[in-house]
Write an enzyme that holds these catalytic residues in place. Structure first.
Site, PDB file in Angstrom:
ATOM      1  N   HIS A   1     -40.780 -31.080  36.987  1.00 44.31           N
ATOM      2  CA  HIS A   1     -41.342 -32.174  36.210  1.00 44.31           C
ATOM      3  C   HIS A   1     -41.178 -31.904  34.715  1.00 44.31           C
ATOM      4  O   HIS A   1     -41.470 -30.807  34.261  1.00 44.31           O
ATOM      5  CB  HIS A   1     -42.832 -32.344  36.515  1.00 44.31           C
ATOM      6  CG  HIS A   1     -43.101 -32.933  37.863  1.00 44.31           C
ATOM      7  ND1 HIS A   1     -44.330 -32.843  38.495  1.00 44.31           N
ATOM      8  CD2 HIS A   1     -42.299 -33.627  38.720  1.00 44.31           C
ATOM      9  CE1 HIS A   1     -44.270 -33.455  39.663  1.00 44.31           C
ATOM     10  NE2 HIS A   1     -43.049 -33.929  39.829  1.00 44.31           N
TER      11      HIS A   1
ATOM     12  N   LYS B   1     -33.130 -33.977  39.258  1.00 46.73           N
ATOM     13  CA  LYS B   1     -33.444 -35.177  38.493  1.00 46.73           C
ATOM     14  C   LYS B   1     -33.493 -34.837  37.009  1.00 46.73           C
ATOM     15  O   LYS B   1     -34.071 -33.838  36.608  1.00 46.73           O
ATOM     16  CB  LYS B   1     -34.801 -35.734  38.946  1.00 46.73           C
ATOM     17  CG  LYS B   1     -35.113 -37.112  38.377  1.00 46.73           C
ATOM     18  CD  LYS B   1     -36.383 -37.660  38.986  1.00 46.73           C
ATOM     19  CE  LYS B   1     -36.685 -39.045  38.439  1.00 46.73           C
ATOM     20  NZ  LYS B   1     -37.937 -39.592  39.019  1.00 46.73           N
TER      21      LYS B   1
ATOM     22  N   ARG C   1     -42.691 -33.233  49.944  1.00 48.93           N
ATOM     23  CA  ARG C   1     -42.725 -32.668  48.583  1.00 48.93           C
ATOM     24  C   ARG C   1     -44.134 -32.799  47.996  1.00 48.93           C
ATOM     25  O   ARG C   1     -44.652 -31.854  47.394  1.00 48.93           O
ATOM     26  CB  ARG C   1     -41.692 -33.407  47.721  1.00 48.93           C
ATOM     27  CG  ARG C   1     -41.663 -33.011  46.242  1.00 48.93           C
ATOM     28  CD  ARG C   1     -40.486 -33.728  45.586  1.00 48.93           C
ATOM     29  NE  ARG C   1     -40.638 -33.881  44.153  1.00 48.93           N
ATOM     30  CZ  ARG C   1     -40.242 -32.995  43.240  1.00 48.93           C
ATOM     31  NH1 ARG C   1     -39.681 -31.864  43.632  1.00 48.93           N
ATOM     32  NH2 ARG C   1     -40.381 -33.236  41.958  1.00 48.93           N
TER      33      ARG C   1
ATOM     34  N   TYR D   1     -51.588 -34.525  41.222  1.00 52.58           N
ATOM     35  CA  TYR D   1     -51.952 -33.819  42.462  1.00 52.58           C
ATOM     36  C   TYR D   1     -53.386 -33.301  42.433  1.00 52.58           C
ATOM     37  O   TYR D   1     -53.963 -33.017  43.473  1.00 52.58           O
ATOM     38  CB  TYR D   1     -50.964 -32.673  42.729  1.00 52.58           C
ATOM     39  CG  TYR D   1     -49.575 -33.184  42.997  1.00 52.58           C
ATOM     40  CD1 TYR D   1     -49.280 -33.894  44.163  1.00 52.58           C
ATOM     41  CD2 TYR D   1     -48.548 -32.992  42.069  1.00 52.58           C
ATOM     42  CE1 TYR D   1     -48.017 -34.392  44.396  1.00 52.58           C
ATOM     43  CE2 TYR D   1     -47.278 -33.487  42.302  1.00 52.58           C
ATOM     44  CZ  TYR D   1     -47.016 -34.190  43.461  1.00 52.58           C
ATOM     45  OH  TYR D   1     -45.760 -34.691  43.690  1.00 52.58           O
TER      46      TYR D   1
ATOM     47  N   HIS E   1     -40.396 -37.798  50.968  1.00 50.90           N
ATOM     48  CA  HIS E   1     -41.074 -37.409  49.726  1.00 50.90           C
ATOM     49  C   HIS E   1     -42.508 -36.954  49.982  1.00 50.90           C
ATOM     50  O   HIS E   1     -43.082 -36.232  49.163  1.00 50.90           O
ATOM     51  CB  HIS E   1     -41.043 -38.568  48.725  1.00 50.90           C
ATOM     52  CG  HIS E   1     -40.897 -38.122  47.308  1.00 50.90           C
ATOM     53  ND1 HIS E   1     -39.751 -37.521  46.813  1.00 50.90           N
ATOM     54  CD2 HIS E   1     -41.761 -38.154  46.257  1.00 50.90           C
ATOM     55  CE1 HIS E   1     -39.915 -37.223  45.538  1.00 50.90           C
ATOM     56  NE2 HIS E   1     -41.132 -37.599  45.177  1.00 50.90           N
TER      57      HIS E   1
ATOM     58  N   ARG F   1     -36.546 -32.598  46.519  1.00 50.65           N
ATOM     59  CA  ARG F   1     -36.257 -34.012  46.697  1.00 50.65           C
ATOM     60  C   ARG F   1     -35.149 -34.134  47.746  1.00 50.65           C
ATOM     61  O   ARG F   1     -34.395 -33.185  47.977  1.00 50.65           O
ATOM     62  CB  ARG F   1     -35.793 -34.651  45.386  1.00 50.65           C
ATOM     63  CG  ARG F   1     -36.828 -34.588  44.261  1.00 50.65           C
ATOM     64  CD  ARG F   1     -36.270 -35.218  42.988  1.00 50.65           C
ATOM     65  NE  ARG F   1     -37.260 -35.227  41.899  1.00 50.65           N
ATOM     66  CZ  ARG F   1     -37.364 -34.304  40.966  1.00 50.65           C
ATOM     67  NH1 ARG F   1     -36.539 -33.245  40.989  1.00 50.65           N
ATOM     68  NH2 ARG F   1     -38.281 -34.390  40.016  1.00 50.65           N
TER      69      ARG F   1
END
Length: 347
Positions: free
Chosen positions: A320, A229, A297, A329, A294, A204
């Site tokens: 995640h 995150k 990524r 994805y 982004h 990120r």
């Protein structure tokens, strides 16, 4: 059911008058609204001139930009509570601003009197009518739910506040050829290395800017991403190619505190400058798409999937919490789709 509403002055006070032909159902509904009154002299029902009542009767909104004094104090306490629970500065800002929007809407109402119905009204009369996104609506709901869990005296039933369904938007992905053009666009070693590291490790923007030289473990061939995150640490593998680029960059730039620093030594590189680096790369590469950092990524994750990397590993690499986030994805990977033969070819 026809009615008309307008602002009147009644006994030196601004009120909303609602005109309609006699209708028992509408009278019952208006009687339920706080502060509603019948004026015998005017022959009309009238209500307090508040933000929610203006929205309810489709009148121009009041130009309040601040909540009540009680609201301001509660937001201050809310920020203190979030800070004490170690929420990130970005989350604190997002939640407090979302709560502020809600409390501005109910500026004339005591917080203890706010109910679940008020949340629904705010959603219908403010968020939906202003075409605000479902993600913003989710932020509001998250902020409200968390706020009211910290208040003991409340009419809000937390479990009955529901989040809206999110729009299913596929992530934007670049082809490997486009990625190559972007990463090779800059001759400046710092600019080239920053963009390359984002793509090669699926970082990120904030994760790249928060890296320190010690986070690059060349012996183990990994980068250590600290407090990403959700305040989670994780590691990502470094390719030999990116390691060589990092060594060249370090030899030339000699960063002191941050891996990527601004014009002044020890000063963290800014988000704006990083975005500008990408913008310049797109211009040089002749790519017209509205690419953001982004996208690099997203492209990293999709390209890993297309080369056979297990989805569970991709989830770990991206940091995640839920596998559902990573599964998106699979909808943009072209690996299997390209093998499907169109019936058009057989015509």
């Amino acid at each position: 059911m026809r009615w008309e509403a307008k602002i009147i002055t009644y006994k030196k006070e601004k009120r909303i008058a609602v005109y309609f032909e006699k209708n028992a159902e509408l009278i019952v509904r208006i009687k339920k609204l706080e502060g509603s009154r019948w004026s015998q002299s005017l022959g009309v029902w009238h209500l307090p001139d508040t933000i929610e009542n203006r929205a309810r009767f489709h009148l121009a909104p009041l130009s309040y930009s601040f909540p009540s004094e009680e609201g301001i104090e509660q937001i201050r306490r809310y920020i203190e509570w979030l800070s004490s629970r170690r929420y990130s500065p970005n989350t604190i800002k997002t939640y407090s601003e979302a709560l502020k929007s809600f409390l501005v809407f109910y500026r004339e109402k005591k917080i203890v009197e706010i109910t679940n119905e008020d949340v629904v009204i705010y959603n219908n009369e403010y968020i939906l009518k202003n075409n605000l996104s479902s993600s913003y609506q989710n932020q509001i709901v998250n902020a409200i739910k968390l706020f009211f869990t910290t208040i003991r005296a409340t009419k809000i039933e937390i479990d009955k506040i529901h989040r809206p369904k999110r729009s299913k938007i596929l992530p934007n992905v670049l082809s490997k050829e486009e990625i190559k053009l972007i990463l090779n666009a800059h001759s400046n070693i710092k600019h080239k290395t920053m963009l390359s590291l984002i793509y090669s490790c699926g970082l990120r923007r904030s994760e790249l800017l928060n890296l320190k030289p010690a986070d690059i473990d060349s012996k183990r061939g990994i980068v250590i991403i600290k407090q990403g995150k959700g305040k989670k640490d994780r590691i990502a593998p470094l390719s030999l190619k990116i390691l060589e680029m990092l060594r060249d960059y370090y030899t030339i730039c000699r960063p002191k505190t941050w891996l990527f620093e601004g014009q002044n030594l020890g000063e963290q590189y800014s988000e704006y400058s990083l975005q500008n680096v990408l913008k310049q790369a797109l211009k040089k590469a002749g790519i017209k798409k509205q690419v953001t950092l982004h996208w690099l990524r997203h492209s990293y994750a999709t390209h890993l999937l297309e080369t056979g990397t297990d989805l569970r590993y991709i989830q770990e690499l991206l940091g995640h919490t839920s596998s559902k986030t990573t599964e998106i994805y699979t909808h943009v990977s072209t690996k299997n789709i390209q093998q499907i033969k169109s019936p058009f070819d057989n015509l």
